[in-house]
Design an enzyme around this catalytic site. Structure first.
Site, PDB file in Angstrom:
ATOM      1  N   GLU A 146      -2.589   2.548   5.131  1.00  0.00           N
ATOM      2  CA  GLU A 146      -2.559   1.174   4.422  1.00  0.00           C
ATOM      3  C   GLU A 146      -1.677   0.268   5.349  1.00  0.00           C
ATOM      4  OE1 GLU A 146      -3.333   1.656  -0.223  1.00  0.00           O
ATOM      5  OE2 GLU A 146      -1.471   2.402   0.379  1.00  0.00           O
TER       6      GLU A 146
HETATM    7  C1  ACM Z   1      -2.591   6.621  -0.134  1.00  0.00           C
HETATM    8  O1  ACM Z   1      -2.873   6.708  -1.386  1.00  0.00           O
HETATM    9  N1  ACM Z   1      -2.368   5.282   0.358  1.00  0.00           N
HETATM   10  C2  ACM Z   1      -2.402   7.600   0.702  1.00  0.00           C
END
Ligand code: ACM
Length: 688
Positions: A321
């Protein structure tokens, strides 16, 4: 007199319901099987039992070392705790533990964890090649102890056992909410109890940096609100885990999820500071600057320091992310990208990963990252941890990497155990891999993200569902019966609390706290009939921050109600088990009174005001259930439209209230289905 549903009742369940009920009835037979989780590869029960009394003790028969001796001492105190017997070893050892070798002092990926356990009416033998194998076998032995006619005993049994996957983990996020050392250690004990062998410690994120760095002390000084593990504590955890055959993998998520680093070291970021510890949850803009050499100088020093603190060869760099707003808005970063022919933000992250991977290699570590790190040019020894599905596991192993599955094992979503149990690392896109590719799937990890849990509630969000996932990772692939799993889970859950977990026991004090000076029993009834919503339900309900108290009814309520599951089984057993109707009626009478009984607690209690509609809904469910039971017992057809109306009423009260789902609706729905079945049968009879 007990309310009994006569046996002639049974034929009037609909065919569909009867199909649903068959496995439940069969589960009655399963409940006679041994309450072991994970289920061993081979179990042959034999006649007779070995008595476990105060004199019980175990002795080492072959290879011995400090780790094995410590394990036996822990094992004996575990048995003292779970039986309440004042264990004072006397006479001959009842259990002989024989290992051939120590195996590695620090647990290693793929080491031999197999064991064989033979219990007879006179003694028991545990054999393993390594000490780690013996640790696994001792847990099986402890799980098997139960009261019998003459006191505590263990059944005569022959067990052969070994794990299906070499990597069986639990990831704990200690950043979004701080988890003190005691929480970590009691969860390590429980992990060992269900034969998990990897503790993945998510130590830094936007909301907190949780390890002491002596090289860069402003990391914890300014990024943790004072909640961090000292290096001595980290060593304690690593040793604690090692003693239990558990590896510790640190995760320092980068280049995103790094706001807490930048509070003390703003120059690491891709935009000028100042920065603050993030209190909200989500994905945020602050990311490391991959274009400055100073970033890598810093990471070299930091990784070097952490590499010596964490002995495991694997080191997790997160990589998930990553927002690129700061990169796009920085003229210097854009200029660097042009100069180095880096076309996209994804390529820039790949460049960063490559640089970090070189640093890891320099410090003797192998990189693990979440799915997003899988880009061309990644070093072949990298392990990809998939949070997005079996597809990326399959992609990783077909490209020659090793991989772990975490998608489907997100404990923070508070899905039922059956949901996680049905997910297998070898399913979906991974089902069509060649054996050589499939051999690179190392196993899986469950993930306990900590937006909506704290030290008080985290145990109940991990356990007992984690035990079902542990079975998925350890037991043979064909161990898939959900009914068998649920027939063992409640007993395993009760047993787990003797390891020191507070997943069941924290609920009582939390409800007492909400009830103020009033007896909390009516609140307990409501909690038993409720299930807490998980990540998405809570995120939708209100804006949380890391400072929002987690002391409400939803936090005391469990993800999955074992008592409601019992009632579902009771509905299924109506007509065959005379106690089923009595149990349903007794519970539903209490439900029907719940709103009235809760009234004194709710008055003038701002913390509990939100559950008033939930209590009304439970009373409604109880009343519908009692009427349905009456109709069923007297074989009466309800007035026209009654079932339909009540089904609509159940739909209404099935809507979450106060971030809680009313699990009580489920067995009542089943009763209405049974009534529909009865009415249809009556119509067929009348038509003849
Ligand atoms: C995650 O759930 N961003 C690893």
């Amino acid at each position: 007199m007990q309310n009994q549903i006569p046996a002639r009742f049974w034929p009037h369940f609909s065919n569909r319901l009867r199909l649903l009920l068959l496995p439940v009835l069969a589960a009655t037979a399963w409940s006679a099987t041994l309450p072991l989780m994970p289920e061993p590869v081979k179990v042959v029960q034999q006649p007779g039992y070995l008595a476990i009394d105060s004199g019980f003790h175990a002795a080492i028969g072959g290879y011995s070392d400090a780790r094995l001796q410590a394990a036996l001492a822990r094992f004996e105190s575990q048995i003292a705790r779970q039986t309440g017997l004042p264990i004072s070893p006397s006479g001959d050892a009842k259990l002989q533990v024989t290992c051939q070798e120590g195996g590695s002092e620090y647990p290693t990926l793929g080491e031999d964890e197999s064991y064989q356990l033979d219990v007879s009416a006179s003694d028991a033998k545990l054999q393993a090649r390594t000490v780690t194998g013996a640790l696994r076998g001792l847990e099986t032995f402890a799980q098997l102890i139960a009261p019998g006619p003459d006191g505590f005993q263990i059944p005569a049994v022959h067990i052969e056992d070994r794990p299906r996957f070499p990597w069986r983990g639990l990831m704990m996020d200690v950043s979004r909410h701080w988890m003190p050392l005691a929480v970590v250690e009691r969860n390590l004990d429980a992990m060992a109890a269900v034969k998990l062998n990897v503790f993945h410690w998510h130590l830094s994120d936007d909301q907190g940096f949780r390890v002491e760095s002596k090289v860069y002390p402003r990391l914890q000084q300014e990024g943790s609100d004072g909640h961090y593990y000292t290096q001595a504590q980290v060593r304690e955890v690593v040793n604690y885990a090692r003693d239990r055959g558990i590896r510790v993998i640190p995760e320092f998520d980068m280049p995103g999820h790094t706001s807490s680093w930048f509070v003390g070291y703003p120059a690491l970021a891709s935009a000028p500071g100042p920065y603050a510890i993030e209190r909200h949850f989500g994905v945020f803009e602050p990311v490391m600057d991959p274009t400055r050499e100073e970033t890598y100088t810093f990471l070299d020093g930091f990784i070097g320091e952490m590499a010596s603190l964490f002995p495991d060869p694997y080191f997790h760099i997160g990589g998930d992310e990553v927002k690129d707003d700061q990169w796009k808005h920085s003229a210097a970063i854009q200029a660097f990208m042009r100069a180095h022919h880096i076309a996209t933000s994804r390529d820039l992250q790949a460049y960063f990963n490559h640089r970090v991977q070189e640093l890891l290699k320099k410090h003797g570590k192998i990189m693990i990252g979440w799915d997003e790190v899988l880009v061309p040019g990644l070093a072949s020894e990298t392990v990809i941890q998939s949070w997005r599905g079996q597809k990326s596991v399959a992609e990783a192993v077909s490209k020659g990497y090793r991989s772990l599955l975490s998608w489907g094992y997100y404990l923070d979503h508070l899905q039922p155990a059956s949901y996680h149990y049905a997910v297998d690392p070898m399913q979906g896109d991974s089902a069509s891999l060649t054996p050589e590719q499939a051999s690179r799937i190392l196993g899986g990890e469950a993930c306990m993200w900590a937006e909506y849990v704290d030290a008080e509630t985290v145990d109940s969000r991990i356990w007992p569902r984690m035990a079902a996932i542990a079975e998925r990772f350890w037991s043979p692939r064909d161990v898939t019966s959900v009914d068998s799993m649920y027939s063992r889970l409640p007993e395993v859950s009760r047993w787990l609390e003797w390891t020191g977990l507070r997943h069941r026991s924290n609920e009582g004090p939390m409800l007492d706290r909400l009830a103020g000076g009033e007896p909390s029993a009516p609140l307990r009834v409501l909690a038993d009939a409720s299930e807490a919503l998980g990540f998405s339900g809570r995120r939708k309900a209100q804006k949380y921050t890391s400072l929002t108290p987690l002391n409400r009814f939803v936090d005391a309520a469990h993800p999955e109600s074992p008592s409601v599951r019992r009632l579902e089984n009771a509905v299924a057993a109506l007509g065959t088990n005379p106690l089923a109707a009595a149990e349903l009626r007794a519970t539903m009478v209490v439900w029907a009174q719940s709103a009235a009984r809760l009234q004194p607690l709710l008055a003038n209690n701002g913390l509990l005001a939100e559950v008033a509609p939930l209590a009304q809904n439970l009373a409604t469910a109880g009343k519908i259930g009692l009427r349905a039971l009456d109709y069923l017992e007297h074989r009466q057809t309800p007035p026209a439209g009654w079932v339909n109306r009540e089904q609509q009423e159940l739909d209404r009260i099935d809507q979450p209230v106060a971030e809680v789902r009313l699990a009580a609706v489920r067995p009542v729905r089943m009763l209405l289905q049974a009534l529909n079945g009865q009415s249809a049968a009556a119509r067929r009879r009348d038509a003849r």
